[in-house]
Design an enzyme around this catalytic site. Structure first.
Site, short mmCIF file in Angstrom:
data_model
loop_
_atom_site.label_atom_id
_atom_site.label_comp_id
_atom_site.label_asym_id
_atom_site.label_seq_id
_atom_site.Cartn_x
_atom_site.Cartn_y
_atom_site.Cartn_z
N ASP A 93 9.16 4.94 -10.87
CA ASP A 93 8.68 5.51 -12.13
C ASP A 93 9.40 6.80 -12.49
O ASP A 93 9.59 7.10 -13.67
CB ASP A 93 7.17 5.78 -12.05
N LYS A 130 -1.67 -3.79 -3.09
CA LYS A 130 -2.92 -3.19 -2.58
C LYS A 130 -2.98 -1.76 -3.09
O LYS A 130 -2.25 -0.89 -2.64
CB LYS A 130 -2.95 -3.23 -1.06
N SER A 161 0.80 -1.21 0.00
CA SER A 161 0.00 0.00 0.00
C SER A 161 0.84 1.28 0.00
O SER A 161 1.38 1.65 -1.02
CB SER A 161 -0.95 -0.04 1.19
#
Length: 429
Positions: free
Chosen positions: A325, A339, A314
């Site tokens: 990224d 999650k 999470s």
């Protein structure tokens, strides 16, 4: 929907053994006074919250209007009967993260956000695929951790009572208790059953631990983040500043076994490492998208390697996904938990509360990691024996060169530091 400091939840399970915060989102039509009259009106209040906020406008293919009629046609002689109906109603959504908490459970949840609790120190939830009660991660240096409970363990019995069909709130109520008392957990791990009798204790959670580690590539900064609690950002800031003063050439950030916590905490910490770029975006049922971005106030731009594993969930996945990224960090370890849902928590008038899945989150590149998780850039898988040795029997090896994932991270960081130095040297000529 606005992502606010006090707003949204990203616990691996978003149950009352993880960190959760309140949100201002809720019912905007009738005044709350209307819901103070009877148990039936409490049932309707919860129905209304789900009707307005739930992430899926089809309510996971449930006829939500018919559900309202079904439960409002019932007679309720007590709040306990209403609580039972509310849980039945929410169960129809087949979403383990949308759940009701009675006043005691809701109070326990609030205690968790303060970084102090009484219990055995585990995060638990229903596995979305198997619906089995599963350990997300034990909290470091707690009774459950020391007893040998591991991430992905399936809890089959609590004090001899089967957990089949049991929701997370019921499980939490059975596991929690006064300090000094004991609870017996029966665990299924790789097809083998194990019994653990664990003494409950008062647990103070300090989410950040850091040190300057001597390695073959020099002294580096090592920061271990255990949980995204309300004070995690403050402790992370202190750790980075202290290590910057020691002029470390690079960092290893250890998110292994970190089950998540508060959304604002993950965004706050991402901004300490990332100077520009998107951190996370969320999308609600109307398709409205909100983004959190870097603020141009990173505390360091030195090379960074992040350690992750199946217990990283999470908020851990938001942080690691954002830095991956944006090519700010290299991820080393094993696939994360998976999650990618956001909950808001609404207090109800009788002291109870309801958590509602209101959005999905996406990494900066638009990845939906729910149920899949994040793949590390460099995989270093550990055997079950290696994990047990490292996290339980030979704890002092964690975050040292005898820790295979850490050792690989050091190697990767060394290459990053060398590359950065060459680039800087070339630029200076």
């Amino acid at each position: 929907m606005v992502i606010t400091k006090n707003g949204l939840v990203l616990g691996a399970t978003a149950v009352t053994l993880t960190t959760i915060a309140f949100t201002g989102l809720g019912i905007h039509s009738r005044g709350q006074a209307l819901f103070k009259e009877s148990p039936k009106e409490l049932v309707d209040e919860v129905w209304q919250i789900i009707n307005r906020q739930y992430v899926d406008g089809t309510f996971n293919q449930v006829d939500w209007q018919a559900t309202r009629k079904q439960y409002l046609n019932k007679s309720y002689s007590s709040k306990q009967e209403a609580y039972k109906s509310i849980r039945e109603m929410l169960k129809k959504l087949d979403d383990p993260y949308t759940r009701f908490m009675d006043p005691e459970e809701f109070k326990n949840m609030q205690v968790d956000t303060s970084g102090e609790l009484t219990g055995i120190g585990i995060q638990i939830g229903l596995d979305e695929k198997t619906k089995k009660l599963t350990v997300i991660a034990p909290i470091e240096d707690t009774p459950a951790f020391k007893a040998g409970v591991l991430a992905k363990d399936i809890i089959t019995n609590i004090n001899g009572k089967s957990t089949e069909g049991m929701d997370t709130n019921q499980a939490v109520s059975l596991i929690r208790g006064e300090a000094g008392t004991k609870v017996k957990l029966t665990i299924l791990r790789n097809g083998q059953r194990k019994d653990f009798e664990i003494a409950r204790a008062k647990i103070e959670i300090h989410p950040v631990k850091f040190s300057q580690q001597k390695t073959p590539i020099g002294n580096i900064g090592y920061i271990r983040l255990n949980q995204f609690s309300a004070n995690a950002g403050k402790e992370m800031q202190a750790a980075i500043k202290a290590l910057e003063q020691k002029q470390v050439p690079g960092y290893i950030l250890d998110l292994r076994g970190n089950p998540g916590g508060l959304l604002f905490s993950s965004v706050e910490i991402a901004r300490m490492w990332l100077n520009s770029g998107t951190i996370v975006s969320t999308k609600d049922r109307q398709g409205e998208q909100e983004r959190e971005v870097a603020s141009g106030r990173a505390l360091t731009n030195k090379p960074l390697v992040i350690l992750v594993n199946k217990g990283s969930a999470s908020a851990s996945e938001i942080l690691s996904g954002a830095l991956q990224d944006n090519k700010r960090a290299v991820l080393v370890g094993s696939q994360t938990f998976g999650k990618g849902l956001v909950q808001s928590v609404r207090p109800l008038d009788d002291g109870s509360g309801v958590a509602v899945t209101i959005a999905k989150y996406f990494t900066p590149n638009g990845r939906d990691i729910n149920k899949h998780g994040i793949d590390p850039d460099i995989k270093v898988e550990l055997t079950q024996k290696q994990e047990q040795d490292l996290w339980l029997r030979e704890r002092d090896k964690l975050g040292t060169l005898k820790d295979p994932q850490f050792a690989k991270a050091v190697e990767v960081l060394g290459n990053k530091i060398a590359g950065r130095s060459i680039t800087n040297t070339a630029a200076g000529k």
